[in-house]
Design an enzyme around this catalytic site. Sequence first.
Site, short mmCIF file in Angstrom:
data_model
loop_
_atom_site.label_atom_id
_atom_site.label_comp_id
_atom_site.label_asym_id
_atom_site.label_seq_id
_atom_site.Cartn_x
_atom_site.Cartn_y
_atom_site.Cartn_z
N SER A 1 0.78 -1.23 0.00
CA SER A 1 0.00 0.00 0.00
C SER A 1 0.82 1.28 0.00
O SER A 1 0.49 2.25 0.69
CB SER A 1 -0.96 0.00 1.20
OG SER A 1 -1.99 0.92 1.03
N ASP B 1 -7.04 0.04 2.98
CA ASP B 1 -5.70 0.62 3.09
C ASP B 1 -5.72 1.93 3.86
O ASP B 1 -4.89 2.18 4.73
CB ASP B 1 -5.12 0.87 1.69
CG ASP B 1 -4.96 -0.40 0.88
OD1 ASP B 1 -5.15 -1.49 1.46
OD2 ASP B 1 -4.67 -0.30 -0.32
#
Length: 462
Positions: free
Chosen positions: A151, A196
């Site tokens: 991420s 995320d």
Amino acid sequence: MGTDDCSPVLKLSEVGGAQGDRFKALGQFFEKKYGQPPEFYVRAPGRVNLIGEHIDYCGYSVFPMAVQQDIVMAVRGVSKPTISLANMDPSYADFSCSTEKLSVERPSGSVPWSSYVLCGVLGVQEHCRLAALRGLQVAVSGSIPASSGLSSSSALVCAASLATLHANQVSLSKSEVAGVCAHAERYIGTEGGGMDQAICFLAKKGTAKLIEFNPLRAHDVQLPPGAVFVIANSLAEKNKAASSDYNCRVMECRLATQLLAKSRGLEWSKFRRLGDLQKELKLEFSEMVDMVRTVLHEQPYSKKEICSELGVTEQQLDEITLSENTRHIDQFLPYQRALHVFSEAGRVFAFRSVCESGGEDVLSRMGQLMNESHASCRDQYECSHELLDTICRIAEGVAYGARLTGAGWGGCTVALVPGDRVDEYISKLKTEFYARRPTAEGLDLDTVVFRTEPGDGAAIYM
């Protein structure tokens, strides 16, 4: 649950060790670039999803934790209506633009790093309705490997949002800014879920999180003693914004939702997520799996067949259901994608239950769920990669379980490893995997395969 407080403002003087050296080097880089020191710093961590892949955008809970790797920004507000960006990694070009009529172009190929920063800035401006943005000078240091499934792109968006909020003296709760960032990433065409961004802001050192959506809620889950996670980078890179693979899966889940809704006599165009349909039908995960097997067929659906099933033209399907970069696709696999989503969503809660139950075999049961998750990602969702599969095979016999983590098609695996066999597992990967990869030559292998522990969420440092 503590999800509604703002990201903390911490003392820069208390950042020590290697991280302190990194902040200092970034500050020096900033001053050399802009001629004056930064006003403040922002840190946003990467994340590893332990289980629950490709289900957040379907409305289901996920099980991530923040990692030590992060994005750090040195920031200074300026009166000139300009955003200036510089990266300590020379492979990322400097960028500058006006804050007036700010926009993010949707690229046809690879997404420049600056676009993720602009997503975060624009997301805050639109959400907070800021007529005029304070100009920003920004320097960035990143320790999250790009396109690794940890991420890095979302961390850039989150760091930029937090920097914009602080520079413009605006406060939002962690859950609210996480929502802003999840929406903002769609400016570049990624139809993501929200995991995320949620873990980036809500993470708490020492615990993993079970994150629920609509509304956003985060539950601390204490990992059992002896649970050690090792991340291994396959070195196969996949930028989910640069192809239609990721968005195609989102659309296949949406199509599955609408085909299933139509079969139950519901107003199918109102349903876009499998989770919402399940709530409407009030069925268990096993019952949804049975429904998929009964209603949908295993063979690929052509776009023409889907239109016939739903009673719409191709143009109507494009407008009602499909995203701009998936309208060219002519074959979809809603059966396989829906089977993965319902089984994976069930595994998330099973994983939490196992974590909290204790017992002598708790780690092996967690590992089994991780193995099942990888098999489903590989076979039903088709988002694995041969190198990810290779790492998971190497993990057999040493780790309790291993799986891909992140969007897939490359990136990283995460393995649950006995504490006394971590060094053995890492050594095995170095000799049996990385030593055979030309792409690993010259790399510091300690940055591509490493143990990790749950870290803290995003913060401001002054």
